[in-house]
Write a protein that holds these residues in place. Structure first.
Motif, PDB file in Angstrom:
ATOM      1  N   LYS A  58       0.833  -1.201   0.000  1.00 42.74           N
ATOM      2  CA  LYS A  58       0.000   0.000   0.000  1.00 42.74           C
ATOM      3  C   LYS A  58       0.868   1.252   0.000  1.00 42.74           C
ATOM      4  CE  LYS A  58      -3.632   2.363   2.479  1.00 42.74           C
ATOM      5  NZ  LYS A  58      -4.280   2.537   3.753  1.00 42.74           N
ATOM      6  N   ASP A  61       2.483   1.752  -3.352  1.00 43.71           N
ATOM      7  CA  ASP A  61       1.544   2.275  -4.345  1.00 43.71           C
ATOM      8  C   ASP A  61       1.266   3.759  -4.123  1.00 43.71           C
ATOM      9  OD1 ASP A  61       1.435  -0.234  -5.468  1.00 43.71           O
ATOM     10  OD2 ASP A  61      -0.472  -0.782  -4.514  1.00 43.71           O
ATOM     11  N   ASP A  62       1.241   4.199  -2.844  1.00 47.75           N
ATOM     12  CA  ASP A  62       0.957   5.598  -2.530  1.00 47.75           C
ATOM     13  C   ASP A  62       2.174   6.500  -2.705  1.00 47.75           C
ATOM     14  OD1 ASP A  62      -1.607   4.897  -1.950  1.00 47.75           O
ATOM     15  OD2 ASP A  62      -1.344   4.900   0.234  1.00 47.75           O
ATOM     16  N   HIS A  65       2.316   8.939  -5.709  1.00 50.81           N
ATOM     17  CA  HIS A  65       1.303   9.983  -5.565  1.00 50.81           C
ATOM     18  C   HIS A  65       1.759  11.034  -4.562  1.00 50.81           C
ATOM     19  CE1 HIS A  65      -1.373   7.587  -7.979  1.00 50.81           C
ATOM     20  NE2 HIS A  65      -1.286   6.567  -7.134  1.00 50.81           N
ATOM     21  N   ASN A  66       2.375  10.604  -3.457  1.00 51.13           N
ATOM     22  CA  ASN A  66       2.883  11.543  -2.455  1.00 51.13           C
ATOM     23  C   ASN A  66       4.001  12.396  -3.036  1.00 51.13           C
ATOM     24  OD1 ASN A  66       1.092  10.548  -0.588  1.00 51.13           O
ATOM     25  ND2 ASN A  66       2.575   9.189   0.391  1.00 51.13           N
TER      26      ASN A  66
END
Length: 99
Positions: A58, A61-62, A65-66
């Motif tokens: 998780k 995957d994030d 984006h961060n």
């Protein structure tokens, strides 16, 4: 009458045959009592590792984006500084003042 050949198990004696099921039960009970905590511990570790792997996936995957959000926020901040500076110069020029 021909003599019958005795098996190795029969030569041990009747007492062995009588106690064999009880001895097997004790052995199995002892084995289970030793194996059960190990199985429980390994199962708990496996669950913990699976939860950690899920959290890592998780976060992985994030992460893009961060990074994108941080980079975009830095770009926005620079643009706001430029625009506000330009607006300040524009106002000063309209008044006829020089900075």
């Amino acid at each position: 009458m021909a003599p019958t050949r005795r098996s190795r198990h029969e030569s041990v004696g009747v007492w062995f045959e009588r106690d064999l099921p009880d001895a097997s039960y004790r052995y199995v009970s002892l084995f289970n009592s030793c194996a059960e905590p190990l199985v429980s511990e390994h199962f708990s570790r496996l669950e913990s590792i699976q939860r950690a792997e899920k959290n890592i996936n998780k976060l992985r995957d994030d992460l893009p984006h961060n990074d994108h959000r941080e980079r975009q926020s830095a770009i926005d901040e620079e643009l706001f500084d430029l625009v506000s500076g330009f607006e300040a110069l524009k106002i000063d020029k309209a008044k006829g003042e020089r900075p």
